[in-house]
Motif scaffolding. Structure first.
Motif, mmCIF file in Angstrom:
data_model
loop_
_atom_site.group_PDB
_atom_site.id
_atom_site.type_symbol
_atom_site.label_atom_id
_atom_site.label_comp_id
_atom_site.label_asym_id
_atom_site.label_seq_id
_atom_site.Cartn_x
_atom_site.Cartn_y
_atom_site.Cartn_z
ATOM 1 N N ARG A 17 21.419 0.215 14.383
ATOM 2 C CA ARG A 17 20.859 1.273 13.734
ATOM 3 C C ARG A 17 19.747 1.493 14.574
ATOM 4 O O ARG A 17 19.268 1.007 14.897
ATOM 5 C CB ARG A 17 20.239 1.126 12.389
ATOM 6 C CG ARG A 17 21.808 0.899 11.604
ATOM 7 C CD ARG A 17 21.336 0.796 10.619
ATOM 8 N NE ARG A 17 22.541 -0.423 9.583
ATOM 9 C CZ ARG A 17 23.700 0.242 9.184
ATOM 10 N NH1 ARG A 17 23.772 2.144 8.954
ATOM 11 N NH2 ARG A 17 24.648 -0.364 8.162
ATOM 12 N N GLY A 18 18.888 2.602 14.428
ATOM 13 C CA GLY A 18 17.461 3.226 14.978
ATOM 14 C C GLY A 18 17.354 4.204 14.581
ATOM 15 O O GLY A 18 17.349 4.138 12.849
ATOM 16 N N SER A 19 15.897 4.674 14.884
ATOM 17 C CA SER A 19 15.126 5.821 14.001
ATOM 18 C C SER A 19 15.416 6.438 14.292
ATOM 19 O O SER A 19 15.122 7.950 12.478
ATOM 20 C CB SER A 19 13.464 6.059 14.401
ATOM 21 O OG SER A 19 13.554 6.531 16.066
ATOM 22 N N ALA A 20 16.395 7.944 13.870
ATOM 23 C CA ALA A 20 17.171 8.672 13.711
ATOM 24 C C ALA A 20 17.971 8.061 13.644
ATOM 25 O O ALA A 20 18.378 9.736 13.121
ATOM 26 C CB ALA A 20 17.246 9.875 15.571
ATOM 27 N N ALA A 312 12.112 -3.898 17.026
ATOM 28 C CA ALA A 312 12.804 -2.706 16.116
ATOM 29 C C ALA A 312 14.043 -3.590 15.786
ATOM 30 O O ALA A 312 14.563 -4.418 16.738
ATOM 31 C CB ALA A 312 12.573 -1.997 16.936
ATOM 32 N N VAL A 313 15.101 -2.786 16.122
ATOM 33 C CA VAL A 313 16.330 -3.748 15.716
ATOM 34 C C VAL A 313 17.390 -2.936 17.541
ATOM 35 O O VAL A 313 16.965 -1.726 17.475
ATOM 36 C CB VAL A 313 16.953 -2.637 14.257
ATOM 37 C CG1 VAL A 313 17.558 -0.928 14.698
ATOM 38 C CG2 VAL A 313 18.616 -2.986 14.262
ATOM 39 N N PRO A 314 17.885 -3.680 17.003
ATOM 40 C CA PRO A 314 18.864 -3.096 18.178
ATOM 41 C C PRO A 314 19.766 -2.024 17.787
ATOM 42 O O PRO A 314 20.168 -2.364 16.840
ATOM 43 C CB PRO A 314 19.071 -4.760 19.283
ATOM 44 C CG PRO A 314 18.570 -5.804 18.021
ATOM 45 C CD PRO A 314 18.789 -4.774 16.696
ATOM 46 N N LEU A 315 19.797 -1.455 19.179
ATOM 47 C CA LEU A 315 21.681 -0.768 19.290
ATOM 48 C C LEU A 315 22.894 -1.622 19.087
ATOM 49 O O LEU A 315 23.545 -0.461 18.609
ATOM 50 C CB LEU A 315 21.278 -0.083 19.789
ATOM 51 C CG LEU A 315 19.741 1.141 20.841
ATOM 52 C CD1 LEU A 315 19.394 2.413 20.887
ATOM 53 C CD2 LEU A 315 19.199 2.265 18.834
ATOM 54 N N VAL A 316 22.797 -1.966 19.613
ATOM 55 C CA VAL A 316 24.174 -2.254 19.699
ATOM 56 C C VAL A 316 24.242 -4.072 19.586
ATOM 57 O O VAL A 316 25.170 -4.450 19.986
ATOM 58 C CB VAL A 316 24.587 -2.246 21.559
ATOM 59 C CG1 VAL A 316 24.581 -1.048 22.029
ATOM 60 C CG2 VAL A 316 23.394 -3.479 22.100
ATOM 61 N N ARG A 317 23.450 -4.134 18.635
ATOM 62 C CA ARG A 317 23.788 -5.406 17.408
ATOM 63 C C ARG A 317 25.058 -4.907 16.152
ATOM 64 O O ARG A 317 24.692 -4.156 16.169
ATOM 65 C CB ARG A 317 22.946 -6.607 17.115
ATOM 66 C CG ARG A 317 22.994 -8.049 16.232
ATOM 67 C CD ARG A 317 21.766 -8.341 16.082
ATOM 68 N NE ARG A 317 20.816 -9.118 17.223
ATOM 69 C CZ ARG A 317 19.869 -9.174 17.503
ATOM 70 N NH1 ARG A 317 19.300 -9.552 16.468
ATOM 71 N NH2 ARG A 317 18.612 -8.990 18.036
ATOM 72 N N PRO A 321 19.625 -4.347 9.572
ATOM 73 C CA PRO A 321 18.316 -4.038 8.816
ATOM 74 C C PRO A 321 17.647 -3.291 9.554
ATOM 75 O O PRO A 321 17.284 -4.190 10.959
ATOM 76 C CB PRO A 321 17.577 -5.197 8.260
ATOM 77 C CG PRO A 321 18.226 -6.144 7.789
ATOM 78 C CD PRO A 321 19.315 -6.532 9.579
ATOM 79 N N ASP A 322 17.518 -2.191 9.724
ATOM 80 C CA ASP A 322 16.641 -1.111 10.399
ATOM 81 C C ASP A 322 15.462 -1.320 10.465
ATOM 82 O O ASP A 322 14.219 -1.018 9.100
ATOM 83 C CB ASP A 322 16.999 0.379 10.328
ATOM 84 C CG ASP A 322 16.326 1.544 11.020
ATOM 85 O OD1 ASP A 322 15.988 0.476 12.318
ATOM 86 O OD2 ASP A 322 16.861 1.874 11.386
#
Length: 420
Positions: A17-20, A312-317, A321-322
């Motif tokens: 998960r990311g900011s967008a 910040a949260v990794p994109l590929v884990r 939680p974001d």
């Protein structure tokens, strides 16, 4: 559980998960892909679909070995009346991890490895900048490491080109707002100037500094403090790296955008330096010593913001939680008076392993000077009072002159050493 995206794609599970939005593992006509679904609140913006459609050519046109290519752009209307659009970017699937995850495991990278990663990303940026595209949100979360090559060093790829501009800036209004991740934000953005290609260079070399040191040069504290440091502070020297590498870092962290290298120049210079970096171990430095934080009441109200976790949260884990929405922020552009009110000097002091955390040397030295001045002033006042009492109580001419002369000389002796 699988679900369909458009008529040609199926998504299976969340990669991150990311900011967008959320990145899913998907399947398309040509095999596995990564599909980024924008958040529902963003997709509900009636103008957002139009902006993405307008930028379709730019999003699909970037091709480079160090850029995660966007293969398709899906803009689907809601299945029910009044339902938001569904906006999805179909991208190449990178089998590996993002740089934030790698850095959290390794803490610091050897200089040669850090330079190789940043040179890869700079090569991708050079192609994007030549096409007139500025990334605007370069940070470890948006750099992916492709591990599919096996034993060799992974290839670094930059992802999310144009997403920050499309999602954040037009949505909130580019004039008078600061959008981005404070630790990597170039000073000209903080000052409200239009973001040019040089902002990506500043952010990328901030990433290089972080790969070497384990922390960013101006991070720590609430976003307002970080933004002030970006404008007013100078990065602290990293010990143990060659002078040429440090000079390159300094040049690319220059406050003036015109002083920084271009992306192609940065990639070339780093590759030239790599033979001299081979064999150097990760830097043996301790955690930074944070500056003493000013009381909350002294913070300008316009810059006040909740404290945020820096990682910040990794994109590929997995579906973790974001927290990236806390670091990717939007704030009012601070005015000149607010920027000038920040701390001076370096935001963090580098220390060697085992060195005690002494706090802020600058603040403690200032406190000692204030105490010395206060004691000296008290002594001067006390001696002056005694001299005046002797002068006016002595009566006679000769004795009065002698009494007046003694204390006067004593005052001069006390005042001399206390002068700044």
């Amino acid at each position: 559980m699988a679900r369909n995206i458009g008529s040609r794609y199926t998504v299976h599970r969340v990669l991150g998960r990311g900011s967008a939005g959320t990145v899913w593992l998907g399947e398309g006509p040509q095999g596995p892909v990564a599909i980024k679904l924008l958040r529902e609140d963003l997709a509900a913006d009636p103008d957002l679909a139009e902006r993405f459609a307008h930028e379709r050519h730019a999003l699909l046109g970037l091709e480079h070995r160090n850029i995660v290519a966007v293969r398709d752009l899906l803009i689907e209307e809601g299945t029910e009346p009044g339902a938001p659009h569904e906006i999805a970017l179909v991208m190449d699937l990178v089998r590996g991890c993002d740089l934030r995850s790698h850095l959290e495991r390794e803490r610091r990278l050897a200089p040669a490895r850090a330079a190789a990663i940043v040179a890869d990303v700079a090569g991708g940026l050079a192609v994007a900048h030549a096409a007139g595209i500025v990334h605007r949100d370069v940070k470890p979360e948006n750099i992916l490491l492709d591990l599919s090559a096996g034993e060799g060093a992974p290839t670094a790829l930059l992802t999310d080109f144009g997403v920050a501009k499309l999602v954040d800036e037009p949505r909130h209004g580019g004039r008078g707002g600061v959008v981005g991740t404070p630790d990597y934000m170039a000073p000209e953005i903080v000052e409200g100037l239009p973001p040019r290609a040089a902002v990506d260079i500043y952010a990328l070399v901030t990433v290089l500094y972080e790969l070497l040191a384990g922390f960013t040069p101006f991070g720590g504290g609430h976003p307002g403090a970080v933004l002030r440091r970006q404008v007013t502070e100078t990065a602290d020297r990293l010990p143990g790296i060659p002078r040429e590498l440090w000079e390159l870092i300094q040049q690319c962290l220059a406050k003036a955008p015109a002083s920084r290298l271009r992306a192609a120049e940065l990639a070339s210079r780093l590759r030239e330096l790599m033979p001299a970096l081979e064999g150097l171990p990760p830097l043996a430095i301790g955690d930074p010593v944070p500056e003493a934080e000013a009381p909350a009441a002294e913070e300008p109200a316009a810059l006040a913001a909740p404290a945020a976790a820096r990682a910040a949260v990794p994109l590929v884990r997995g579906a973790a939680p974001d927290s990236e929405r806390e670091t990717h922020t939007r704030m009012r552009v601070p005015d000149a008076e607010e920027l000038a009110g920040g701390a001076h000097g370096t935001a963090r002091t580098i220390r060697t392993p085992g060195e005690p955390r002494a706090g802020s040397a600058r603040h403690s030295a200032a406190a000692r000077r204030k105490r010395r001045l206060a004691v000296t002033a008290a002594a001067v006042v006390g001696v002056g009072a005694i001299g005046g009492w002797l002068l006016f109580s002595g009566g006679g001419g000769d004795s009065g002159d002698t009494g007046g002369g003694g204390p006067s000389a004593s005052v001069e002796e006390d005042e001399g050493p206390s002068s700044p």
